[in-house]
Design an enzyme around this catalytic site. Sequence first.
Site, PDB file in Angstrom:
ATOM      1  CB  CYS A 150      62.603 -54.093   9.414  1.00 54.17           C
ATOM      2  SG  CYS A 150      61.950 -53.870   7.754  1.00 54.17           S
ATOM      3  N   GLY A 203      52.821 -53.206   9.194  1.00 56.20           N
ATOM      4  CA  GLY A 203      52.710 -53.748   7.842  1.00 56.20           C
ATOM      5  C   GLY A 203      53.419 -52.921   6.795  1.00 56.20           C
ATOM      6  CB  SER A 257      61.912 -47.865   5.798  1.00 55.79           C
ATOM      7  OG  SER A 257      60.682 -47.449   6.310  1.00 55.79           O
ATOM      8  CG  LEU A 258      68.235 -45.535   2.827  1.00 53.07           C
ATOM      9  CD1 LEU A 258      67.992 -46.346   1.566  1.00 53.07           C
ATOM     10  CD2 LEU A 258      68.859 -44.190   2.469  1.00 53.07           C
ATOM     11  CB  CYS A 377      59.037 -44.598  14.717  1.00 51.55           C
ATOM     12  SG  CYS A 377      59.283 -45.023  13.036  1.00 51.55           S
TER      13      CYS A 377
HETATM   14  S1  SF4 Z   1      56.224 -52.815   9.869  1.00 54.48           S
HETATM   15 FE1  SF4 Z   1      57.594 -51.711   8.440  1.00 54.48          FE
HETATM   16  S2  SF4 Z   1      59.569 -51.507   9.523  1.00 54.48           S
HETATM   17 FE2  SF4 Z   1      58.343 -53.065  10.606  1.00 54.48          FE
HETATM   18  S3  SF4 Z   1      59.008 -55.052   9.742  1.00 54.48           S
HETATM   19 FE3  SF4 Z   1      57.217 -54.367   8.547  1.00 54.48          FE
HETATM   20  S4  SF4 Z   1      58.061 -53.203   6.820  1.00 54.48           S
HETATM   21 FE4  SF4 Z   1      59.726 -53.420   8.328  1.00 54.48          FE
END
Ligand code: SF4
Length: 406
Positions: A150, A203, A257-258, A377
């Site tokens: 992400c 993760g 997570s949008l 976060c």
């Molecule tokens: S930890 Fe969560 S927000 Fe970060 S890259 Fe992985 S899935 Fe995406």
Amino acid sequence: MRHPQTPDLTEAERARILAKSALFDPPPAALADGRRELVGLSRSELAEEMAAISEAPFRARQLWHWIYHRGETDFSRMSSIARPLQRKLAECFVIGRPEAASVQTSADATRKFLFRFRDGQEAETVYIPDPHEDRGAVCLSSQVGCTLSCRFCHTGTQLLTRNLGAAEIVGQFMAARDAYGEWPSPKGETPRLLSTIVLMGMGEPLYNYANVGKAMTIAMDGEGIALSRRRITLSTSGVVPMMDRAGAELGVNLAVSLHAVRNDLRDELVPLNRKYPIEELIAACRRYPGASNARRITFEYVMLKGVNDSVADARELVRLIAGIPAKINLIPFNPWPGSRFETSGAAAIERFAGIVMDAGFASPVRTPRGRDILAACGQLRTEGRRPPVHLPARAPLRARPARLQP
Ligand code: SF4
């Protein structure tokens, strides 16, 4: 496009995800001398271990109480077990914890643990105390690194090294409890400092479902840690086929997570969207079991200046989630070294929140916690044992002309 409710295809997709996840299995939960780790075993597996050393099934129940209710790690202190059996157990088994390689405490009392596991791999765990009450959330990691990349997330710059095992996932919570002296477990719903679990650390939990599910089943067991499913929140970037399964089997709270409301933008911010686009994700939310006004689905929405924070975005969000019992957590972007985004301005966040609230959804703006120790976060990252990933330079995401800036 796949139809979101085609059962055969969903089943095949689930099988594919589980098979792929198995490639990143954690090492066996045992010491070099052959002693087996008891933390992370299900009740039936614990009974099998007792049978293997010719002990009666009730010993499994006794041990469960000592391990998960009392938090005991030393067989010699288990007073309801006779000395000869204590010695026998110590010869065959171990009750371990991840080692706290470092602990940092933020100015706002948020505490970040860097936990090291037996093979030397590391993951971060964050305790976020409630500023107003004697309780707080423990944010657990489910993988070392992440496959999903992400764009706004520091963990996403770290290759997936491996999945964490059930012992390592529930062990993060148990080790955090050790640090705060929170044993024995409370009975029922008595609030404690470490009162909730959020699977929002490093993760994607639904890419390690087998271990996450097992760890959470242990945490919810009424004769041990005894956390109610209402006190556990699993956050996913949208692994649609596994959302149904998690809902049916665990029934914990769901957070999604949008972060974007159009597929073209979400494809960029959350690349998993290319596989499970927004329509499929929202459909999976609509059928998530147990969602109600008392147990709303949380949509996480990181506020990125000029990228996803316009009035049009807010209106589209409201349209997308209409009818879902939901709240929207607006998260001002937490910068990390090398990040390319800026946090939306206060006026833009307020305007966005106002539109969502006027539509009848709670939309709290999350106060950043632990930013000074990179515990907020999206800021978690360890080096693992693989070289860090260097992302190719990309053009910054372009703000759309219709955006409103503060
Ligand atoms: S930890 Fe969560 S927000 Fe970060 S890259 Fe992985 S899935 Fe995406």
